[in-house]
Design a protein around this motif. Sequence first.
Motif, PDB file in Angstrom:
ATOM      1  N   VAL A   1       0.829  -1.198   0.000  1.00 48.74           N
ATOM      2  CA  VAL A   1       0.000   0.000   0.000  1.00 48.74           C
ATOM      3  C   VAL A   1       0.868   1.255   0.000  1.00 48.74           C
ATOM      4  CG1 VAL A   1      -1.762   1.324   1.246  1.00 48.74           C
ATOM      5  CG2 VAL A   1      -1.920  -1.168   1.151  1.00 48.74           C
ATOM      6  N   VAL A   2       1.739   1.361   0.981  1.00 52.65           N
ATOM      7  CA  VAL A   2       2.646   2.502   1.069  1.00 52.65           C
ATOM      8  C   VAL A   2       3.966   2.173   0.379  1.00 52.65           C
ATOM      9  CG1 VAL A   2       3.926   4.023   2.637  1.00 52.65           C
ATOM     10  CG2 VAL A   2       1.584   3.337   3.188  1.00 52.65           C
ATOM     11  N   VAL A   3       4.478   0.977   0.604  1.00 54.70           N
ATOM     12  CA  VAL A   3       5.777   0.595   0.041  1.00 54.70           C
ATOM     13  C   VAL A   3       5.674  -0.698  -0.754  1.00 54.70           C
ATOM     14  CG1 VAL A   3       7.051   1.732   1.897  1.00 54.70           C
ATOM     15  CG2 VAL A   3       6.488  -0.700   2.110  1.00 54.70           C
TER      16      VAL A   3
ATOM     17  N   PHE B   1       8.131  -6.187  -1.943  1.00 50.07           N
ATOM     18  CA  PHE B   1       8.019  -7.604  -2.255  1.00 50.07           C
ATOM     19  C   PHE B   1       9.317  -8.212  -2.771  1.00 50.07           C
ATOM     20  CE2 PHE B   1       3.605  -6.058  -2.486  1.00 50.07           C
ATOM     21  CZ  PHE B   1       3.090  -6.823  -1.457  1.00 50.07           C
ATOM     22  N   ALA B   2      10.116  -7.458  -3.510  1.00 45.29           N
ATOM     23  CA  ALA B   2      11.405  -7.994  -3.966  1.00 45.29           C
ATOM     24  C   ALA B   2      12.319  -8.251  -2.769  1.00 45.29           C
ATOM     25  CB  ALA B   2      12.056  -7.021  -4.939  1.00 45.29           C
ATOM     26  N   VAL B   3      12.371  -7.287  -1.852  1.00 45.65           N
ATOM     27  CA  VAL B   3      13.177  -7.438  -0.641  1.00 45.65           C
ATOM     28  C   VAL B   3      12.626  -8.570   0.222  1.00 45.65           C
ATOM     29  CG1 VAL B   3      13.710  -6.337   1.573  1.00 45.65           C
ATOM     30  CG2 VAL B   3      14.096  -5.101  -0.571  1.00 45.65           C
TER      31      VAL B   3
ATOM     32  N   ALA C   1     -11.070   0.036   2.209  1.00 43.97           N
ATOM     33  CA  ALA C   1     -10.716   0.376   0.836  1.00 43.97           C
ATOM     34  C   ALA C   1      -9.660  -0.584   0.320  1.00 43.97           C
ATOM     35  CB  ALA C   1     -10.208   1.810   0.759  1.00 43.97           C
ATOM     36  N   ALA C   2      -9.886  -1.135  -0.867  1.00 47.37           N
ATOM     37  CA  ALA C   2      -8.934  -2.039  -1.505  1.00 47.37           C
ATOM     38  C   ALA C   2      -7.973  -1.240  -2.369  1.00 47.37           C
ATOM     39  CB  ALA C   2      -9.682  -3.060  -2.365  1.00 47.37           C
ATOM     40  N   ALA C   3      -6.677  -1.392  -2.124  1.00 43.19           N
ATOM     41  CA  ALA C   3      -5.636  -0.725  -2.911  1.00 43.19           C
ATOM     42  C   ALA C   3      -5.146  -1.697  -3.983  1.00 43.19           C
ATOM     43  CB  ALA C   3      -4.489  -0.303  -1.999  1.00 43.19           C
ATOM     44  N   LEU C   4      -5.401  -1.384  -5.239  1.00 42.24           N
ATOM     45  CA  LEU C   4      -5.055  -2.301  -6.315  1.00 42.24           C
ATOM     46  C   LEU C   4      -3.641  -2.121  -6.840  1.00 42.24           C
ATOM     47  CD1 LEU C   4      -8.321  -2.464  -8.470  1.00 42.24           C
ATOM     48  CD2 LEU C   4      -7.650  -3.830  -6.487  1.00 42.24           C
ATOM     49  N   TRP C   5      -2.979  -0.995  -6.518  1.00 41.20           N
ATOM     50  CA  TRP C   5      -1.678  -0.735  -7.138  1.00 41.20           C
ATOM     51  C   TRP C   5      -0.575  -1.689  -6.670  1.00 41.20           C
ATOM     52  CZ3 TRP C   5      -4.316   2.805  -4.093  1.00 41.20           C
ATOM     53  CH2 TRP C   5      -3.808   3.028  -2.804  1.00 41.20           C
ATOM     54  N   GLY C   6      -0.719  -2.292  -5.507  1.00 41.31           N
ATOM     55  CA  GLY C   6       0.296  -3.231  -5.036  1.00 41.31           C
ATOM     56  C   GLY C   6      -0.249  -4.621  -4.821  1.00 41.31           C
ATOM     57  N   CYS C   7      -1.476  -4.848  -5.266  1.00 44.10           N
ATOM     58  CA  CYS C   7      -2.158  -6.113  -4.992  1.00 44.10           C
ATOM     59  C   CYS C   7      -1.652  -7.222  -5.907  1.00 44.10           C
ATOM     60  CB  CYS C   7      -3.663  -5.916  -5.178  1.00 44.10           C
ATOM     61  SG  CYS C   7      -4.627  -7.413  -5.002  1.00 44.10           S
ATOM     62  N   HIS C   8      -1.412  -8.413  -5.338  1.00 40.22           N
ATOM     63  CA  HIS C   8      -0.962  -9.567  -6.116  1.00 40.22           C
ATOM     64  C   HIS C   8      -2.094 -10.538  -6.421  1.00 40.22           C
ATOM     65  CE1 HIS C   8       3.444  -8.887  -6.044  1.00 40.22           C
ATOM     66  NE2 HIS C   8       3.135  -8.178  -4.976  1.00 40.22           N
TER      67      HIS C   8
ATOM     68  N   GLN D   1      16.564  -0.919   0.144  1.00 37.56           N
ATOM     69  CA  GLN D   1      16.180  -1.270  -1.224  1.00 37.56           C
ATOM     70  C   GLN D   1      14.662  -1.218  -1.432  1.00 37.56           C
ATOM     71  OE1 GLN D   1      17.932  -4.972  -2.543  1.00 37.56           O
ATOM     72  NE2 GLN D   1      19.910  -4.514  -1.594  1.00 37.56           N
ATOM     73  N   VAL D   2      13.901  -1.083  -0.365  1.00 38.79           N
ATOM     74  CA  VAL D   2      12.440  -1.018  -0.483  1.00 38.79           C
ATOM     75  C   VAL D   2      12.046   0.259  -1.223  1.00 38.79           C
ATOM     76  CG1 VAL D   2      10.290  -0.784   0.826  1.00 38.79           C
ATOM     77  CG2 VAL D   2      12.049  -2.419   1.569  1.00 38.79           C
ATOM     78  N   GLN D   3      11.059   0.141  -2.099  1.00 37.35           N
ATOM     79  CA  GLN D   3      10.596   1.268  -2.905  1.00 37.35           C
ATOM     80  C   GLN D   3       9.273   1.814  -2.361  1.00 37.35           C
ATOM     81  OE1 GLN D   3      12.506   2.426  -5.669  1.00 37.35           O
ATOM     82  NE2 GLN D   3      13.935   0.999  -4.672  1.00 37.35           N
ATOM     83  N   VAL D   4       9.109   3.120  -2.449  1.00 37.60           N
ATOM     84  CA  VAL D   4       7.832   3.760  -2.123  1.00 37.60           C
ATOM     85  C   VAL D   4       7.031   3.857  -3.413  1.00 37.60           C
ATOM     86  CG1 VAL D   4       6.716   5.799  -1.146  1.00 37.60           C
ATOM     87  CG2 VAL D   4       8.968   5.077  -0.299  1.00 37.60           C
ATOM     88  N   TYR D   5       5.760   3.496  -3.365  1.00 37.53           N
ATOM     89  CA  TYR D   5       4.942   3.542  -4.574  1.00 37.53           C
ATOM     90  C   TYR D   5       4.817   4.968  -5.098  1.00 37.53           C
ATOM     91  CZ  TYR D   5       3.432  -1.300  -4.024  1.00 37.53           C
ATOM     92  OH  TYR D   5       3.410  -2.662  -3.932  1.00 37.53           O
TER      93      TYR D   5
END
Length: 251
Positions: A31-33, A36-38, A195-202, A96-100
């Motif tokens: 959601v915020v970050v 998943f790669a890390v 609220a469902a956040a779709l931008w980071g949803c797998h 290495q974590v990314q912020v969306y």
Amino acid sequence: MTTGSEHHAATTSEQHSPGSRQAVIFDLDGVVVDSFAVMGEAFSLAYAEVVGPGAAPFEEYQRHQGRYFPDIMRIMGLPLEMEEPFVRESYRLAHQVQVYDGVVDVLRMLNERGLRLAIATGKAGERARSLLGVLGLLPYFAHVIGSDEVPRPKPAPDIVRRALELLNVPADRAIMIGDAPTDLASAHGADVTAAAALWGCHDEIGLLAAGPDIVLQRPADLLVLCPVVPAVHGAEPTELCPNGRSRRLGD
């Protein structure tokens, strides 16, 4: 044509009066970050160290996203001893974590509009606060609550109720943003708009099947639901401290 997110937002706006919203509670990962790669690297290293050779079942791990790590280990039948190397590697790789994209602008705007923000995460609280500090995001949040800091982690409502208590906001004045069914279940259990956040949803199908009240395609969609909070007569203005806690100006 009306999109799914527009339909959900319009329906919820009519029912929950977004003009009265005072707080937003965020899940952290997905959601915020984008961690998943890390997370995958830390999980693979922990699996190799504790279990031994072979492919680490990270895809299955992701299906339980939002839960507390020891609970996921129990569900998957993996050794709880994996937690120590997983946490160790997660700290090592935190930078290495990314912020969306768009999240920082949304957090800044919500703060400027007078909303109070909190994190309610499946991570342990100390690790969540450390990660947010590394990424420079901690000052945006009045409170950061980890699954180890409530009696029952998600999908139980305890962590959302704790956030409401700390924010001093009633359930009908808050919204919870999550990318996993466990997040939505926790919000629903606390009578908070989910609220469902779709931008980071797998697993979009699984997330939508969990019955969100609102569907958000991108972080900026949240701004439509959270207008400026009217000033309360006699209330003192506040600002956020570097540790993520709020304080009254002049304190």
